[in-house]
Motif scaffolding. Structure first.
Motif, PDB file in Angstrom:
ATOM      1  N   ILE A 334      24.959 -40.667  -8.008  1.00  0.00           N
ATOM      2  CA  ILE A 334      23.812 -39.924  -8.552  1.00  0.00           C
ATOM      3  C   ILE A 334      23.002 -39.368  -7.389  1.00  0.00           C
ATOM      4  CG2 ILE A 334      21.612 -40.185  -9.809  1.00  0.00           C
ATOM      5  CD1 ILE A 334      23.011 -42.432 -11.454  1.00  0.00           C
ATOM      6  N   GLU A 335      22.604 -38.104  -7.512  1.00  0.00           N
ATOM      7  CA  GLU A 335      21.683 -37.532  -6.532  1.00  0.00           C
ATOM      8  C   GLU A 335      20.299 -37.458  -7.147  1.00  0.00           C
ATOM      9  OE1 GLU A 335      23.262 -34.881  -3.318  1.00  0.00           O
ATOM     10  OE2 GLU A 335      24.242 -34.023  -5.069  1.00  0.00           O
ATOM     11  N   VAL A 336      19.279 -37.588  -6.300  1.00  0.00           N
ATOM     12  CA  VAL A 336      17.899 -37.640  -6.791  1.00  0.00           C
ATOM     13  C   VAL A 336      17.174 -36.354  -6.395  1.00  0.00           C
ATOM     14  CG1 VAL A 336      15.732 -38.918  -6.779  1.00  0.00           C
ATOM     15  CG2 VAL A 336      17.906 -40.157  -6.599  1.00  0.00           C
ATOM     16  N   LEU A 337      16.662 -35.680  -7.413  1.00  0.00           N
ATOM     17  CA  LEU A 337      15.912 -34.435  -7.215  1.00  0.00           C
ATOM     18  C   LEU A 337      14.428 -34.733  -7.438  1.00  0.00           C
ATOM     19  CD1 LEU A 337      15.584 -31.314  -7.054  1.00  0.00           C
ATOM     20  CD2 LEU A 337      16.043 -31.248  -9.507  1.00  0.00           C
ATOM     21  N   PRO A 338      13.627 -34.762  -6.371  1.00  0.00           N
ATOM     22  CA  PRO A 338      12.199 -35.042  -6.562  1.00  0.00           C
ATOM     23  C   PRO A 338      11.452 -33.789  -6.998  1.00  0.00           C
ATOM     24  CG  PRO A 338      12.650 -34.733  -4.228  1.00  0.00           C
ATOM     25  CD  PRO A 338      13.975 -34.556  -4.943  1.00  0.00           C
ATOM     26  N   GLU A 339      10.425 -33.978  -7.822  1.00  0.00           N
ATOM     27  CA  GLU A 339       9.577 -32.848  -8.228  1.00  0.00           C
ATOM     28  C   GLU A 339       8.122 -33.150  -7.888  1.00  0.00           C
ATOM     29  OE1 GLU A 339       9.477 -31.772 -12.395  1.00  0.00           O
ATOM     30  OE2 GLU A 339       7.772 -30.446 -12.031  1.00  0.00           O
ATOM     31  N   ILE A 340       7.479 -32.206  -7.179  1.00  0.00           N
ATOM     32  CA  ILE A 340       6.069 -32.447  -6.811  1.00  0.00           C
ATOM     33  C   ILE A 340       5.080 -31.686  -7.696  1.00  0.00           C
ATOM     34  CG2 ILE A 340       6.568 -33.136  -4.455  1.00  0.00           C
ATOM     35  CD1 ILE A 340       5.670 -30.305  -3.586  1.00  0.00           C
ATOM     36  N   GLU A 341       5.509 -30.718  -8.485  1.00  0.00           N
ATOM     37  CA  GLU A 341       4.681 -30.089  -9.537  1.00  0.00           C
ATOM     38  C   GLU A 341       3.419 -29.376  -9.051  1.00  0.00           C
ATOM     39  OE1 GLU A 341       4.704 -28.545 -12.224  1.00  0.00           O
ATOM     40  OE2 GLU A 341       4.591 -29.992 -13.867  1.00  0.00           O
ATOM     41  N   ILE A 342       3.574 -28.102  -8.752  1.00  0.00           N
ATOM     42  CA  ILE A 342       2.469 -27.195  -8.428  1.00  0.00           C
ATOM     43  C   ILE A 342       2.782 -25.844  -9.074  1.00  0.00           C
ATOM     44  CG2 ILE A 342       1.653 -28.167  -6.235  1.00  0.00           C
ATOM     45  CD1 ILE A 342       3.746 -26.211  -4.962  1.00  0.00           C
ATOM     46  N   PRO A 343       1.937 -24.849  -9.129  1.00  0.00           N
ATOM     47  CA  PRO A 343       0.507 -24.924  -8.806  1.00  0.00           C
ATOM     48  C   PRO A 343      -0.315 -25.569  -9.921  1.00  0.00           C
ATOM     49  CG  PRO A 343       1.097 -22.687  -9.483  1.00  0.00           C
ATOM     50  CD  PRO A 343       2.378 -23.472  -9.456  1.00  0.00           C
ATOM     51  N   ALA A 344       0.178 -25.523 -11.183  1.00  0.00           N
ATOM     52  CA  ALA A 344      -0.587 -26.152 -12.267  1.00  0.00           C
ATOM     53  C   ALA A 344      -0.192 -27.625 -12.391  1.00  0.00           C
ATOM     54  CB  ALA A 344      -0.361 -25.411 -13.581  1.00  0.00           C
ATOM     55  N   HIS A 345      -0.685 -28.285 -13.413  1.00  0.00           N
ATOM     56  CA  HIS A 345      -0.447 -29.725 -13.594  1.00  0.00           C
ATOM     57  C   HIS A 345      -0.853 -30.491 -12.335  1.00  0.00           C
ATOM     58  CE1 HIS A 345       1.452 -29.978 -17.526  1.00  0.00           C
ATOM     59  NE2 HIS A 345       2.061 -28.843 -17.268  1.00  0.00           N
ATOM     60  N   SER A 346      -1.907 -30.016 -11.666  1.00  0.00           N
ATOM     61  CA  SER A 346      -2.277 -30.583 -10.366  1.00  0.00           C
ATOM     62  C   SER A 346      -3.685 -31.155 -10.358  1.00  0.00           C
ATOM     63  CB  SER A 346      -2.163 -29.491  -9.293  1.00  0.00           C
ATOM     64  OG  SER A 346      -0.830 -29.098  -9.167  1.00  0.00           O
ATOM     65  N   PHE A 347      -4.162 -31.600 -11.512  1.00  0.00           N
ATOM     66  CA  PHE A 347      -5.535 -32.110 -11.589  1.00  0.00           C
ATOM     67  C   PHE A 347      -5.764 -33.247 -10.586  1.00  0.00           C
ATOM     68  CE2 PHE A 347      -8.887 -34.812 -13.233  1.00  0.00           C
ATOM     69  CZ  PHE A 347      -9.887 -33.907 -13.504  1.00  0.00           C
ATOM     70  N   ALA A 348      -4.831 -34.203 -10.540  1.00  0.00           N
ATOM     71  CA  ALA A 348      -5.000 -35.362  -9.646  1.00  0.00           C
ATOM     72  C   ALA A 348      -5.031 -34.905  -8.192  1.00  0.00           C
ATOM     73  CB  ALA A 348      -3.869 -36.370  -9.875  1.00  0.00           C
ATOM     74  N   MET A 349      -4.126 -34.002  -7.848  1.00  0.00           N
ATOM     75  CA  MET A 349      -4.071 -33.480  -6.478  1.00  0.00           C
ATOM     76  C   MET A 349      -5.398 -32.817  -6.102  1.00  0.00           C
ATOM     77  SD  MET A 349      -1.336 -30.623  -5.147  1.00  0.00           S
ATOM     78  CE  MET A 349       0.066 -31.673  -4.850  1.00  0.00           C
ATOM     79  N   ILE A 350      -5.941 -32.030  -7.037  1.00  0.00           N
ATOM     80  CA  ILE A 350      -7.195 -31.309  -6.782  1.00  0.00           C
ATOM     81  C   ILE A 350      -8.351 -32.291  -6.601  1.00  0.00           C
ATOM     82  CG2 ILE A 350      -8.890 -29.817  -7.955  1.00  0.00           C
ATOM     83  CD1 ILE A 350      -6.355 -28.319  -9.119  1.00  0.00           C
ATOM     84  N   LYS A 351      -8.343 -33.377  -7.354  1.00  0.00           N
ATOM     85  CA  LYS A 351      -9.414 -34.369  -7.237  1.00  0.00           C
ATOM     86  C   LYS A 351      -9.291 -35.173  -5.941  1.00  0.00           C
ATOM     87  CE  LYS A 351     -11.662 -33.331 -10.696  1.00  0.00           C
ATOM     88  NZ  LYS A 351     -12.930 -32.684 -10.488  1.00  0.00           N
ATOM     89  N   ALA A 352      -8.058 -35.349  -5.467  1.00  0.00           N
ATOM     90  CA  ALA A 352      -7.851 -36.228  -4.305  1.00  0.00           C
ATOM     91  C   ALA A 352      -8.030 -35.503  -2.976  1.00  0.00           C
ATOM     92  CB  ALA A 352      -6.446 -36.837  -4.367  1.00  0.00           C
ATOM     93  N   VAL A 353      -7.737 -34.211  -2.968  1.00  0.00           N
ATOM     94  CA  VAL A 353      -7.748 -33.471  -1.702  1.00  0.00           C
ATOM     95  C   VAL A 353      -8.741 -32.316  -1.836  1.00  0.00           C
ATOM     96  CG1 VAL A 353      -6.318 -32.118  -0.102  1.00  0.00           C
ATOM     97  CG2 VAL A 353      -5.311 -34.062  -1.323  1.00  0.00           C
ATOM     98  N   PRO A 354      -9.751 -32.250  -0.971  1.00  0.00           N
ATOM     99  CA  PRO A 354     -10.747 -31.180  -1.120  1.00  0.00           C
ATOM    100  C   PRO A 354     -10.187 -29.810  -0.746  1.00  0.00           C
ATOM    101  CG  PRO A 354     -11.281 -32.642   0.746  1.00  0.00           C
ATOM    102  CD  PRO A 354     -10.045 -33.191   0.111  1.00  0.00           C
TER     103      PRO A 354
END
Ligand code: ACM
Length: 612
Positions: A334-354
């Motif tokens: 099995i190969e693993v494909l990571p997803e980091i999800e941008i530009p939307a669905h990024s509420f947590a990212m926006i709150k964590a990084v100014p």
């Protein structure tokens, strides 16, 4: 102190009964629904965030039960089944939070199985079914193979973890493994005679799949394997299962358990969704704030207890966890494909990084999940300062060499109130939000390509007048197959994961006792095979269809085990579509095969939906 809670659907309303054995003064009732709630009676809404709400209640006397009546704020939404009742409910009294009992049974419930027809004569109880099966005379009494070949180690280990008998034993059936350079890397031939077994393959993957076939037939046929020759190879190279570990933090052990099931079904890609509005769950060195500040949601966290998050839930996958997951994945092909999800669905990212939003943006962007302003701004230098190193670090952790950037569901009117994006549009000759998104994705993708990483994204990344993400990206068609067909005709490789056939967070049925979402209809087992990855009339795109994927979104999961019966038996349909020739297995044959797999899943202690 003993609290009680129950909830039930009454028409379009949700009736909740909250009780306490001691008097409670001015409690706040906290819970989440699938979307924003409103209060009809029994309390006052004091706070709401997407589907999460806080409702101020009057004092509850000792032994009394207080009734609260809720409904979905959007009058078109009705509670569909038990999932649509309050999840993760708790009472807040000053600084003290106490969980309320679930209120109703959680997760998919077993039901009476619909009658499965016997398997048609000559059909092996094997999913995916092999491309070719030529029976001969006789039966092999098979309990184990006698072989020391190391390429069988992973299947032997899987058998042990799955509580099957050992796959290898000195007194087992002699096995010969032959190299056949004419076979493709995942193809195999398996010859069964009354006295021995022969596998022909061209490398470890083929040997592995032949062994999986043998192990499965032993389990489904009680060790009586008919003699003959199986010649087998997959239709598609990409045979995936996605898991949303952002909305729900699945333990590493659960992910490894899923790998065993995937391996039994010859699925070979794990699409690991580790970031979304609720959390960024991967330990990365370039931006520790990202995972450290977002790992948990609930009281006192950046994100409240949406989607059943309750008082506090979550976690982070450490670099050691990633290593564990990758090692098991590799052993099981099995190969693993990571997803980091941008530009939307990024509420947590926006709150964590100014700095990821334009401070001058006066627009209001509301996502379908009810989040406000959950899209990062491509005109902000901080966005690039975060994303470029982040992409490269995450991609560098995973040997697949592909990074999924997300790019689904930009909120309507994204960036329309941002002066900085207005300036970017002028400078780059962009007209619409789609153009801005396409420009952003193409720039990120070009950076990936320059670093030998293939970009991937959801279907929306093809939008925009510049042609979208480009750069050889692999796109995932999820709202249906139409966007995949269109993207393929524009030169993109595509993975087909149409929600209507492959989204396992959908409820199997319309039964109010079922569990799951319904936005793309219901998904009974038969529907998982009632489609073709290369749709009729679009045969021209066949070379561009990389494969098939089942998806499981975490909004519908509050405990790891709930994932199991959402996946099983429907994951059999994914394997069927991904491996077999077009139309090889009908819905009714799949139903019979699912019945044959029932005892195998039971042996693995893997819950399954029996009334699919
Ligand atoms: C998706 O289901 N939003 C990709």
């Amino acid at each position: 102190m003993k609290l009680s809670f129950s909830s039930r659907v009454v028409g379009a309303e949700i009736h909740c009964d909250i009780g306490s054995d001691v008097a409670v003064s001015a409690p706040i009732f906290c819970f989440s629904l699938m979307a924003a709630p409103r209060v009809i009676s029994g309390g006052t809404l004091v706070n709401r965030f997407a589907g999460f709400a806080e409702v101020a209640l009057p004092d509850i006397a000792a032994g009394a039960v207080h009734k609260v009546v809720l409904a979905y704020d959007n009058r078109e939404y009705r509670p569909r089944n038990r999932l649509w009742l309050p999840q993760g409910a708790y009472l807040k009294m000053g600084k003290t939070c106490l969980p309320l009992p679930p209120g109703t049974a959680q997760g998919v419930l077993p039901a009476e199985p619909p009658l499965a027809q016997p398997l048609p004569g000559g059909t092996l109880p094997l999913v995916p079914r092999p491309q070719n099966w030529s029976p001969s005379k006789g039966t092999l009494q098979f309990f184990a193979v006698s072989s020391l070949d190391q390429r069988l180690d992973a299947v032997n280990d899987l058998a042990q973890r799955a509580h099957f008998a050992p796959f290898r034993d000195d007194s087992g059936t002699p096995l010969t493994i032959l190299e056949d350079p004419d076979l493709t890397s995942e193809a195999y031939r398996l010859e069964v005679t009354t006295t021995g077994l022969t596998i022909a393959a061209n490398g470890p993957a083929g040997v592995h799949y032949a062994a999986i076939t043998l192990l499965t037939l032993r389990e489904t046929m009680g060790g009586q394997i008919p003699c003959g020759t199986i010649s087998d190879s997959p239709r598609f190279g990409y045979r995936g299962q996605h898991l949303d570990c952002a909305r729900h933090f699945f333990s590493v052990d659960t992910i490894l358990r899923l790998f065993d099931l995937m391996a039994l079904l010859k699925l070979n890609r794990f699409h690991w969704h580790v970031a979304d509005d609720e959390a960024f769950r991967l330990e990365v060195s370039c931006a520790p704030a990202l995972w450290q500040k977002t790992a948990f949601r609930g009281e006192g966290c950046l994100v409240p207890g949406v989607f059943g998050g309750g008082i506090r839930s979550g976690g982070t996958y450490s670099k050691a966890d990633v290593a564990t997951i990758l090692a098991r994945a590799a052993a099981l092909q099995i190969e693993v494909l990571p997803e980091i999800e941008i530009p939307a669905h990024s509420f947590a990212m926006i709150k964590a990084v100014p700095g990821l939003r334009d401070p001058g943006d006066n627009g209001e962007e509301r996502s379908v999940q009810g989040y406000l302003d959950n899209i990062v701004n491509p005109a902000m230098p901080a966005t690039w300062a975060l994303l470029e190193p982040l992409m490269l670090e995450v991609a560098g952790l995973f040997p697949m060499g592909t990074l999924h950037l997300g790019c689904d569901e930009a909120p309507h009117g994204a960036w329309s109130g941002s002066p900085a994006v207005a300036e970017l549009k002028r400078a780059e000759d962009l007209d619409t939000s789609d153009d801005v998104q396409g420009w952003m994705m193409a720039r990120l993708a070009a950076t990936l390509v320059a670093n030998d990483i293939r970009p991937a994204a959801w279907e929306e990344a093809a939008k925009g007048k510049n042609g979208g993400i480009g750069n050889g990206a692999l796109l995932f068609s999820w709202t249906g197959q139409g966007p995949g067909v269109e993207a393929a005709r524009r030169g993109y490789d595509v993975v087909m994961c149409p929600a209507q056939n492959a989204y396992f967070d959908l409820a199997y049925t319309a039964d109010p006792n079922d569990w799951g979402a319904a936005w793309a209809g219901h998904l009974p087992l038969e529907k998982t095979v009632a489609w073709d990855p290369v749709p009729a009339g679009a045969e021209d795109i066949a070379p561009r269809v990389a494969g098939v994927q089942g998806c499981l979104w975490g909004e519908v999961v509050t405990e790891d085990w709930q994932m199991e019966a959402l996946l099983a038996p429907r994951i059999l349909g994914t394997a069927t579509k991904a491996w077999e020739s077009a139309g090889a297995t009908s819905g009714s044959v799949l139903r019979s095969l699912a019945a044959a797999y029932g005892p195998v899943l039971d042996q693995m202690a893997w819950r399954r939906h029996k009334g699919a």
